[in-house]
Design a protein around this motif. Structure first.
Motif, PDB file in Angstrom:
ATOM      1  N   ALA A   1     -28.485  57.366  32.711  1.00  0.00           N
ATOM      2  CA  ALA A   1     -28.202  58.753  33.089  1.00  0.00           C
ATOM      3  C   ALA A   1     -28.844  59.092  34.431  1.00  0.00           C
ATOM      4  O   ALA A   1     -28.245  59.779  35.264  1.00  0.00           O
ATOM      5  CB  ALA A   1     -28.721  59.699  32.001  1.00  0.00           C
ATOM      6  N   ALA A   2     -30.067  58.596  34.643  1.00  0.00           N
ATOM      7  CA  ALA A   2     -30.738  58.840  35.930  1.00  0.00           C
ATOM      8  C   ALA A   2     -29.985  58.166  37.065  1.00  0.00           C
ATOM      9  O   ALA A   2     -29.852  58.725  38.164  1.00  0.00           O
ATOM     10  CB  ALA A   2     -32.179  58.331  35.867  1.00  0.00           C
ATOM     11  N   ARG A   3     -29.469  56.960  36.799  1.00  0.00           N
ATOM     12  CA  ARG A   3     -28.696  56.256  37.831  1.00  0.00           C
ATOM     13  C   ARG A   3     -27.434  57.034  38.177  1.00  0.00           C
ATOM     14  O   ARG A   3     -27.102  57.213  39.362  1.00  0.00           O
ATOM     15  CB  ARG A   3     -28.327  54.850  37.343  1.00  0.00           C
ATOM     16  N   ARG A   4     -26.726  57.529  37.159  1.00  0.00           N
ATOM     17  CA  ARG A   4     -25.516  58.308  37.418  1.00  0.00           C
ATOM     18  C   ARG A   4     -25.819  59.584  38.186  1.00  0.00           C
ATOM     19  O   ARG A   4     -25.059  59.993  39.068  1.00  0.00           O
ATOM     20  CB  ARG A   4     -24.805  58.636  36.098  1.00  0.00           C
ATOM     21  N   GLU A   5     -26.961  60.205  37.841  1.00  0.00           N
ATOM     22  CA  GLU A   5     -27.344  61.433  38.551  1.00  0.00           C
ATOM     23  C   GLU A   5     -27.657  61.134  40.016  1.00  0.00           C
ATOM     24  O   GLU A   5     -27.265  61.894  40.904  1.00  0.00           O
ATOM     25  CB  GLU A   5     -28.554  62.057  37.865  1.00  0.00           C
ATOM     26  N   ARG A   6     -28.363  60.033  40.262  1.00  0.00           N
ATOM     27  CA  ARG A   6     -28.654  59.649  41.657  1.00  0.00           C
ATOM     28  C   ARG A   6     -27.369  59.391  42.424  1.00  0.00           C
ATOM     29  O   ARG A   6     -27.217  59.829  43.576  1.00  0.00           O
ATOM     30  CB  ARG A   6     -29.536  58.400  41.689  1.00  0.00           C
TER      31      ARG A   6
ATOM     32  N   ARG B   1     -25.690  62.636  43.266  1.00  0.00           N
ATOM     33  CA  ARG B   1     -26.343  63.313  44.398  1.00  0.00           C
ATOM     34  C   ARG B   1     -26.013  62.634  45.712  1.00  0.00           C
ATOM     35  O   ARG B   1     -25.768  63.298  46.727  1.00  0.00           O
ATOM     36  CB  ARG B   1     -27.854  63.343  44.182  1.00  0.00           C
ATOM     37  N   GLU B   2     -25.985  61.301  45.697  1.00  0.00           N
ATOM     38  CA  GLU B   2     -25.652  60.566  46.919  1.00  0.00           C
ATOM     39  C   GLU B   2     -24.219  60.850  47.352  1.00  0.00           C
ATOM     40  O   GLU B   2     -23.937  61.000  48.544  1.00  0.00           O
ATOM     41  CB  GLU B   2     -25.852  59.062  46.694  1.00  0.00           C
ATOM     42  N   ARG B   3     -23.294  60.934  46.368  1.00  0.00           N
ATOM     43  CA  ARG B   3     -21.915  61.266  46.709  1.00  0.00           C
ATOM     44  C   ARG B   3     -21.827  62.664  47.305  1.00  0.00           C
ATOM     45  O   ARG B   3     -21.100  62.889  48.281  1.00  0.00           O
ATOM     46  CB  ARG B   3     -21.030  61.173  45.462  1.00  0.00           C
ATOM     47  N   GLU B   4     -22.560  63.602  46.701  1.00  0.00           N
ATOM     48  CA  GLU B   4     -22.541  64.979  47.214  1.00  0.00           C
ATOM     49  C   GLU B   4     -23.067  65.032  48.642  1.00  0.00           C
ATOM     50  O   GLU B   4     -22.502  65.728  49.493  1.00  0.00           O
ATOM     51  CB  GLU B   4     -23.376  65.885  46.302  1.00  0.00           C
ATOM     52  N   ARG B   5     -24.168  64.295  48.903  1.00  0.00           N
ATOM     53  CA  ARG B   5     -24.715  64.289  50.265  1.00  0.00           C
ATOM     54  C   ARG B   5     -23.738  63.649  51.244  1.00  0.00           C
ATOM     55  O   ARG B   5     -23.554  64.141  52.360  1.00  0.00           O
ATOM     56  CB  ARG B   5     -26.059  63.548  50.284  1.00  0.00           C
ATOM     57  N   ALA B   6     -23.096  62.540  50.804  1.00  0.00           N
ATOM     58  CA  ALA B   6     -22.140  61.876  51.680  1.00  0.00           C
ATOM     59  C   ALA B   6     -20.940  62.786  51.968  1.00  0.00           C
ATOM     60  O   ALA B   6     -20.449  62.847  53.108  1.00  0.00           O
ATOM     61  CB  ALA B   6     -21.670  60.565  51.043  1.00  0.00           C
TER      62      ALA B   6
END
Length: 366
Positions: free
Chosen positions: A184-189, A192-197
């Motif tokens: 779950a933490a990996r999916r959340e990271r 977030r990375e997709r949102e930043r990109a």
């Protein structure tokens, strides 16, 4: 044995807590999830959820810290045990909706916790008496001692309310495993990375007029004034290749300096000729700060005004707009040189820049 607290505790909603987390957090799952006992929830690391018989009012509470497991006294009707590891140096007993009642000061190591109760089947009239100032009718004991992790257990059960909460705990789904939490933490990271990109891409699209140019243009950097003037011309210059770009840069610089009357100023003409030959410009055209200082100090330099390319201003000093085109044309990267020189030339021409860009397109087609 160390008695941390002995007295009364005000409870609300049949609960109070032990908490050692550094910051308050909402429990991600029920503190009793996956347990057999429903009186002492230990499913949230660093946190204990304690259930009482009384809904609202004062109960008796004693908190003890031992060096080893104490015997279970016969006076306690309900006894459960769980494992607990403090998440910080401060382990607090906390009433519902209130601040710390006391601190157990446990070491950050594995402990066993025993929660004992008597009088949990509080009747309505007894509860009303407590609210009216009468003595507590149910009492509780919390005991801590160092011990390795072990399964939770129900040592003793006698009351209806304890049976109800034990059944409730068994109906709850177990908390996620360490592997599930890591996933779950990996999916959340990743989210977030997709949102930043995506945010970076939106900003880049906005910067480039809705259409991001090639990697070559992005790597070139420099002045992007042309984005607001003629986005398509950027791609045309990009596609022209290094030789045509260098030629366009020198042409644009000369058109800018000529339009501002600077091609007739000896030291500027010398710099322009050096750029045409592919050589480093002589002083002061080798440094923009010195060149501007000379520009404003030279009495032979003309002073003419032009409007801005977007027509918003009509008092722009044309010579100040033109001089940077010389430095743009001298850029080592031909693509950046062409884009910079064209941008400064457009500023020199003001609102007449479409005529300049038309000439540039003709030159690119040769």
């Amino acid at each position: 044995m160390r008695t941390v607290y002995s007295g009364e505790l005000h409870v609300s909603y049949m609960q109070f807590y032990v908490d050692s987390r550094r910051e308050f957090e909402d429990e991600p799952w029920d503190p009793r999830a996956g347990q057999r006992n429903g009186l002492c929830g230990a499913a949230v690391p660093g946190h204990l959820f304690l259930t009482t018989g009384l809904h609202t009012g004062r109960v008796g509470l004693t908190v003890e810290v031992h060096e080893e497991a104490p015997p279970v006294a016969e006076c306690w009707e309900e006894v459960v045990e769980v494992s607990f590891r403090p998440a910080s140096p401060r382990t607090s007993v906390v009433p519902w909706g209130d601040g710390e009642l006391c601190a157990a000061e446990l070491a950050e190591t594995d402990h066993r916790v025993r929660y004992c109760a008597r009088g949990m089947d509080v009747e309505w009239d007894a509860e009303s008496a407590v609210l009216d100032g009468g003595p507590p009718v149910d009492h509780y004991l919390l005991q801590f001692w160092p011990a390795p992790p072990a399964p939770e257990r129900i040592v003793r059960q006698t009351s209806r309310k304890a049976a109800y909460w034990h059944d409730h705990a068994r109906s709850l789904p177990p908390p996620p495993t360490a592997e599930e939490l890591a996933e779950a933490a990996r999916r959340e990271r990743e989210a977030r990375e997709r949102e930043r990109a995506e945010a970076r891409e939106r900003a880049e699209r906005q910067r480039w007029g809705g259409r991001i140019p090639s990697e070559r243009v992005l790597a070139a950097g420099g002045n992007v004034t042309m984005v607001r003037l003629d986005r398509d011309l950027i791609d045309e210059v990009d596609a022209a290749g290094p030789r045509a770009q260098r030629d366009l840069a020198r042409w644009a610089a000369r058109r800018a300096l000529t339009a501002a009357g600077l091609d007739r100023i000896g030291w500027i003409a010398a710099g322009l000729d050096a750029v045409d030959r592919g050589e480093d410009p002589p002083e002061p055209c080798d440094d923009m700060g010195r060149a501007f200082g000379r520009l404003f100090a030279d009495p032979e330099v003309p002073e003419t005004l032009v409007d801005s390319p977007d027509g918003r201003f009509d008092n722009v000093l044309q010579q100040a707009m033109a001089l940077p085109a010389l430095f743009g044309a001298a850029e080592p990267d031909p693509l950046r040189a062409a884009l910079d020189a064209l941008s400064h030339a457009a500023a020199t021409w003001g609102s007449a820049y479409p005529e300049l860009f038309a000439e540039a397109r003709t030159r690119l087609s040769l």
